[in-house]
Design a protein around this motif. Structure first.
Motif, PDB file in Angstrom:
ATOM      1  N   MET B 217       0.844  -1.198   0.000  1.00 50.99           N
ATOM      2  CA  MET B 217       0.000   0.000   0.000  1.00 50.99           C
ATOM      3  C   MET B 217       0.877   1.245   0.000  1.00 50.99           C
ATOM      4  N   ALA B 218       0.312   2.349  -0.481  1.00 49.35           N
ATOM      5  CA  ALA B 218       1.028   3.615  -0.332  1.00 49.35           C
ATOM      6  C   ALA B 218       0.400   4.437   0.800  1.00 49.35           C
ATOM      7  N   CYS B 219      -0.940   4.615   0.769  1.00 49.31           N
ATOM      8  CA  CYS B 219      -1.540   5.512   1.779  1.00 49.31           C
ATOM      9  C   CYS B 219      -2.270   4.773   2.894  1.00 49.31           C
ATOM     10  N   ILE B 221      -5.444   4.584   3.239  1.00 47.66           N
ATOM     11  CA  ILE B 221      -6.742   5.189   3.571  1.00 47.66           C
ATOM     12  C   ILE B 221      -7.628   5.423   2.346  1.00 47.66           C
ATOM     13  N   GLY B 222      -7.276   4.803   1.224  1.00 46.28           N
ATOM     14  CA  GLY B 222      -8.176   4.839   0.072  1.00 46.28           C
ATOM     15  C   GLY B 222      -7.996   5.987  -0.887  1.00 46.28           C
ATOM     16  N   ILE B 223      -6.940   6.792  -0.690  1.00 47.34           N
ATOM     17  CA  ILE B 223      -6.801   7.926  -1.606  1.00 47.34           C
ATOM     18  C   ILE B 223      -5.872   7.636  -2.789  1.00 47.34           C
ATOM     19  N   CYS B 224      -4.920   6.721  -2.617  1.00 45.56           N
ATOM     20  CA  CYS B 224      -3.969   6.524  -3.720  1.00 45.56           C
ATOM     21  C   CYS B 224      -4.439   5.468  -4.717  1.00 45.56           C
TER      22      CYS B 224
END
Lengths: 316, 256
Positions: B217-219, B221-224
């Motif tokens: 994952m990068a973020c 929280i669902g934004i990337c």
């Protein structure tokens, strides 16, 4: 304490400060309300919107690289209709400026998306993404072709009185040539840079670490490249330039403002701390107070280009 | 959801290659639900740049615990944390496990470090009246079995060095055969080949299950949009592991 004026205008758009969040790194503004006071951001640039929803690319889509990351999301987005229904009302309710970013596979699609958004008056400006490196049609094939980039600008310009910002790719020889071309077609500003094409390989499996082999490199690793491209562009156009690329702190943002960027967009750093844009804006204000600067505009384009004689100690 | 700097209580080795990092936070300890994860910036600066996601393994009073293996620089740095060091934590994140149907036996099935969310799940199930959980723990060999705060454990090792000689999925299959008629609810976490095997087993026996998936994952929280998993029979081709998961109905996702 000196009261510092931080706001600025780009055409009809009024922003409370010069620190925006970049497209694709802040969703549609409603994802991390627990963590951010979104009303303290200069402007929210939305995730790229296309006419129809897009699934995006298969996994893996992201990989970390030295001081950066490569992504290949493939413009996954909910499409303009769902955006207008589900996201636009919230964005409109905010006390911050909203820039809708549009990505498309054809000139007609760009037109259609912009016309639909325009009919609802739900945003303050448009950023035209002609430079996504991760989709086959459109994307970089537009952004690396100066005639196509100019044509898209020409087609969209008459459709709105709002600021039209064209987001440029660094994956070409001369970014200033593209900036001049869109300026000549009536763009109000350019924003740069989009991601650099990058690649990373898993030595054990001998496979690329993301599904599309190459993707877009972002993060602090690209900041010096971004700053040089912004510098090149500022010297060749008269329209405002919005600086993007690896900004993580007020100090980084100030480098761009001093070089001449009118505003900056924060991208990858949002993934580490979704409140970072607010903190950067506050840091710029603090810098102004410490240096007795009353308006952030006094900093813009103050780069000293006479021979460097100062000893830079901070690298020690 | 919050970002907090958490003081390290201690970092201890709990198996040959596995560490438990205990951190103090009343907020996290009191809000985290079984199956949720936290996203950790292992040190300040740009190396490593991105946060790293970890299942929360246990909560006790105001302390939360994660379990990890040293698989790269991020986990190596975490393994060196000393009491009093501060760790930058974002969370709680993701959708948690849900309670079983009443009158069913919860079966917790884990491969390797896939056991990470099972201690907190075990405790929660007990607190909700499910006293008779059964845990199936598999690994390559004895050294890789992480038996940390689990209950009623059935072991399986690929090399037969402890417990059943074979995969944890075959062990579970045998249990089903031996316990015909028992109504069960399956909870699973582990490497993808194991989860695919489990998916097939449950499909064949028309059983449901909840699975916790792992993904880069990068973020978090669902934004990337960086952590997609392909979905089955959904209008959307992909769902996000961070936001739509990490816990999914095991039959709703394509496990690659």
């Amino acid at each position: 304490m000196t009261k510092v004026q931080t706001d600025f205008k780009l055409g009809s758009m009024h922003c409370r400060n010069r620190v925006w969040v970049a497209s694709g790194t802040f969703g549609y503004g409603d994802e991390c309300l627990d963590l951010v006071d979104v009303n303290k951001i200069g402007a929210i640039v939305t995730k790229s919107l296309s006419l129809k929803p897009r699934d995006g690319n298969p996994p893996p889509r992201v990989v970390e690289t030295p001081s950066g990351m490569i992504n290949s999301i493939g413009l996954a987005n909910i499409g303009v209709d769902r955006f207008l229904e589900e996201k636009a009302p919230f964005l409109q309710s905010l006390d911050t400026s909203v820039v809708v970013n549009i990505a498309a596979g054809s000139v007609e699609e760009y037109r259609e998306v912009l016309e639909r958004i325009e009919s609802t008056d739900c945003c303050d400006a448009y950023e035209i993404n002609v430079s996504c490196p991760n989709v086959k049609e459109g994307g970089l094939s537009f952004g690396t072709n100066v005639r196509m980039t100019a044509e898209i600008t020409r087609e969209l310009r008459p459709l709105t009185g709002k600021p039209l910002i064209v987001k440029l790719t660094p994956n070409i020889t001369s970014v200033s040539e593209f900036a001049r071309a869109v300026q000549d077609e009536g763009a109000d500003a350019v924003s740069l840079i989009n991601t650099l094409v990058g690649m990373s390989v898993d030595v054990r499996t001998r496979r690329p670490k993301i599904s599309t082999t190459t993707g877009g490199l972002s993060g602090p690793a690209i900041r010096p490249v971004a700053l040089a491209k912004v510098y090149e562009t500022i010297r060749s156009v008269s329209i405002p330039v919005i600086g993007i690329g690896g900004i993580t702190s007020a100090n980084d943002a100030l480098e761009f403002l001093i070089t001449g960027a009118e505003a900056v967009e924060i991208g990858t750093a949002n993934y580490l701390n979704p409140n970072v844009a607010v903190e950067i804006a506050e840091g710029i204000t603090t810098f102004c107070q410490e240096n007795d600067i009353r308006n952030v505009s006094e900093i813009i384009g103050t780069l000293q280009t006479d021979q460097t004689i100062s000893v830079v100690k901070s690298w020690m | 959801m919050k970002i907090e700097l958490l003081p390290v209580v201690r970092c201890e080795q709990v198996a040959a290659t596995v560490y438990a990092l205990h951190m103090r936070s009343f907020y996290f300890a009191s809000t985290i639900q079984p199956g949720q994860f936290i996203n950790i910036k292992v040190q300040s600066g740009f190396y490593p740049l991105l946060r790293r996601p970890f299942s929360v393994a246990q909560t006790q009073d105001d302390v939360i615990t994660i379990l990890f293996d040293i698989v790269g620089e991020g986990t190596r740095i975490l393994s060196l944390k000393k009491p009093g060091d501060m760790v930058d934590v974002l969370g709680p994140l993701g959708r948690p496990f849900t309670l079983p149907q009443s009158d069913t036996v919860p079966l917790l099935v884990a491969g390797g470090l896939g056991m990470a969310p099972m201690p907190i799940l075990t405790k929660w199930l007990k607190a909700n009246g499910f006293k008779n959980t059964e845990t199936f723990l598999g690994a390559r060999s004895k050294d890789y079995l992480v038996d940390y705060q689990l209950e009623n454990v059935h072991y399986a090792t690929d090399d037969g060095s402890q417990g059943y000689h074979g995969t944890v999925v075959s062990l579970l299959d045998q249990w089903f055969t031996d316990n015909r008629g028992t109504e069960v609810t399956v909870y699973a976490c582990g490497p993808n080949p194991m989860l695919r095997g489990l998916q097939n087993l449950l499909q064949g026996r028309s059983l449901k299950g909840q699975v916790s998936l792992e993904c880069v994952m990068a973020c978090g929280i669902g934004i990337c949009q960086g952590c997609p998993v392909e979905s089955v029979n959904s209008t959307k081709r992909y769902r996000l592991v961070c936001n739509d998961g990490p816990v999914f109905d095991i039959h709703s996702v394509v496990i690659q």
